[in-house]
Structures are given as C-alpha cells and as structure tokens.
Design a protein around this motif. Sequence first.
Motif: not given
Length: 407
Positions: A73-79, A82-84, A88-93, A129-134
């Motif tokens: 989970s260390a490199d998983n943006v959703f883990a 703690n977001l589903p 949306p992108d703004w919430a991840l950012r 990098a994962s965030y920018t690709v997604l």
Amino acid sequence: MSLWTTAAIILVPWGIRQYNDRQARARLAATANGNTVTADQQPWSTPTALVQLAALVILALLGLSTLLVSPPSADNVFAVTNLPVTAPDWALRRALAPLLISTTRISLESAAPPLPVPADYSAQELLVASYTVLRSRPWLRAGYVSAGTDAFLACGYCLPPPNAVVDGALVQEVTLSYLEYALPGLLGQYAVDAVLLGLATVSEVLSTGSGSASATARAGWRTVAVYAVVAVAGAHAAVLAEVVDLTSILNPILPLVPAVLMQGAVVLRPDLPHASLAVLHAVFRVLMAAILLYFPLQHTPTNGTGGASVKSVLSTELGPTIKVTHDAALATALLAQAADRDMRSRVEAVRARNQTAADRVRRDEAVARERTAAIERLGGPEGGSDAFEAQMRALVEETIGAAGGAP
C-alpha cells in the motif's frame, strides 16, 4: 510503543514457551516408550533439518518484509489517502499534497511521465507519477488497482494509441494487458513458495530405535503445503480475472482481524485487489512458516499405525493455538482502543477547562467595557461628587450581577 511491538511482546514469548513444552512432552513420550530420540524431538540435529529451518526462515522473512518493510500500500494512491477508487482528482490531490516531502523530479502539477518510469523512483515519486497518469487517463484506474503500481508504471506497451476511442471494451483490454504483464512476477512468487515449502518438508532416511524409516519432522505437511500453495495461487488468479469476487474472500476474514490492526500495511479493501491479495499472500507465508516450525509432523506410511495425522494436529494443537493467538491480538487491540479513548477524554477535559477560562476572560472584559461605557455616558466624575461615586458603584454592581455570577 507501536501496536506491532506490543503484539510481538505478547505473542513471541508465548510461542517460544509452547514450542519448548511440546518438545519436552515429545522427549518424555519417547523415553517412556523406550525409543531413541528421533528428528521429531531434535528437529535441527541433521543437515536436512537445517535446510528445513533455513527454508522456513526465508519464507517467514519474505512475508514479514512485505508487511513491514515494503508494504504493497506504500505506493498506492488510494491506499495512502484512504479514498475510494472513484474519488475525483481534486480529492486525490488535496489528500496527497500533505504526504509528499521530497519529490524533486516530479510534482503534482507535472505532466504524466513517459512509461516506463525510471527504476530508481522513490515511493513518493511513484505516488506522484501514478497520480499524474491517472489524472490524464482516469479510465486506467481499474488496471491500476488490479495489477499494482509496479506493473502500471513499468508497462510501456499496455497503453492504447493516443487516438483510440475509450469504451468498455478498451478499458477491459488495457486492464488485461496490465494483468498479463504482472503475471510472471506473481507466478514467480508462488514458485518460490512451492520451492521453500518443498525444502521445508523434504524426507530422508532416519535411524530410529526400531530400525530405519523414511521420515523427517515436517514431511507429513508436504501434501497439505502443496495443496495450500495451489489453492492460494488459484484464488489469487480467480480474483484478478474477476471470476471470484474479492468481497466473498474478505467477508469471513475481516471479522477475525481486529480493526486497529488494519492500519498501515494491512490494507484489506475489496476495491484494491492487488494490495489486498499481496497482504493475504504475505500472511499465508508467515502462517505456513509458523505452522511447520511449531507443529512438526512426521510422514506416516499408509500402512503404519500410531503416527500423528494432519487432522489430529489441526484439531488438537493448531486450532487451539490459532484461537489463543487471535484472542491475544484482540486483547491487544482492545487495550490500544481503550488507551486511545482515555487520551481523547483527557484532551476533551483540557479543552473544556480552556474554554471555561476563555469564557471567564470574556466576561471580565465585557464588565470592563460596560464600566468604561457607563463612565463615558455619565460624562466622567465632576469634582469627586459623592452622588456620582454612589451612582457608579450601583451601576458596576448591577453590571456584575447581570453577568450571572458564573465562575
């Protein structure tokens, strides 16, 4: 003190004591029967037994390293946020920004990097990098959570051409491409498990009190170990292929895991199949190593008598041990929760005292302002008139009384 340290302090001494008690009972039984002590009572007395020990230690270290050193989970943006997966992108950012400390080569404002990304990217750079690709291709989220960050950022040919029409068929095709890219690595992990468990259950000819027999302390687990590896690998593949719903696997497991332990590396979420399956695989490695280490079982020929069977070990020894271990982990979790509640109550008490003091200060300031306003309305003292002083005293007393006399 961390939760894992507390659990280790409780469980490790108990496990060592249980292991020593079992070995002592085995020696007493062998002496009472007039037999010599075999490899079942002295498990590390032969070269083959040392190979078994080395295989079990390596298997356990592989599982523990996945859980504690390099969690999936260390490199998983959703883990980490703690977001589903549908966030949306703004919430991840907004959730990622406070977590990023040193990402000099890439930032959240950067364009999506060309794939594959450099192999020396840190965990935080992999997150960005994962965030920018997604962000540029949100329809890749299914492939990202199924194949994992490594495959997602390493597969340069999995992406479709820029002018491709995005539809359900394309998303499914890209997701399958990522899974095919990650498949060799997954098969390699289970092949390592099979080799280590094979070494841990190898047989040799031993000299016993009644002659010789083909047996070692853990050869009786060989069939069970083979079936276990095949079953876990098959379940892993079935979940990734969407033949089996991950929820049906997690539902009977989650009630057995204290909620406080589901933190950090322990990510068990139906919407994150890669991270969840990696955790289950690591736990499988640790459990198999612990079972074979603490519960040796010699191979019994089909025509032999008096030997222990896998079923008897599971029912009389392993089952109670699992229950005690789970109860100890649950007790540790309850203690941690109680400590957390006590800390919250202390913080609330301090906050309430501070609020009371602030209210008192505000009331005093209000009284002072009223006194100043009254003096201004009366025009100030005229020659020290007794009537003015009496009127001021009555006004101040009335104002203080109107404040409520609260502490």
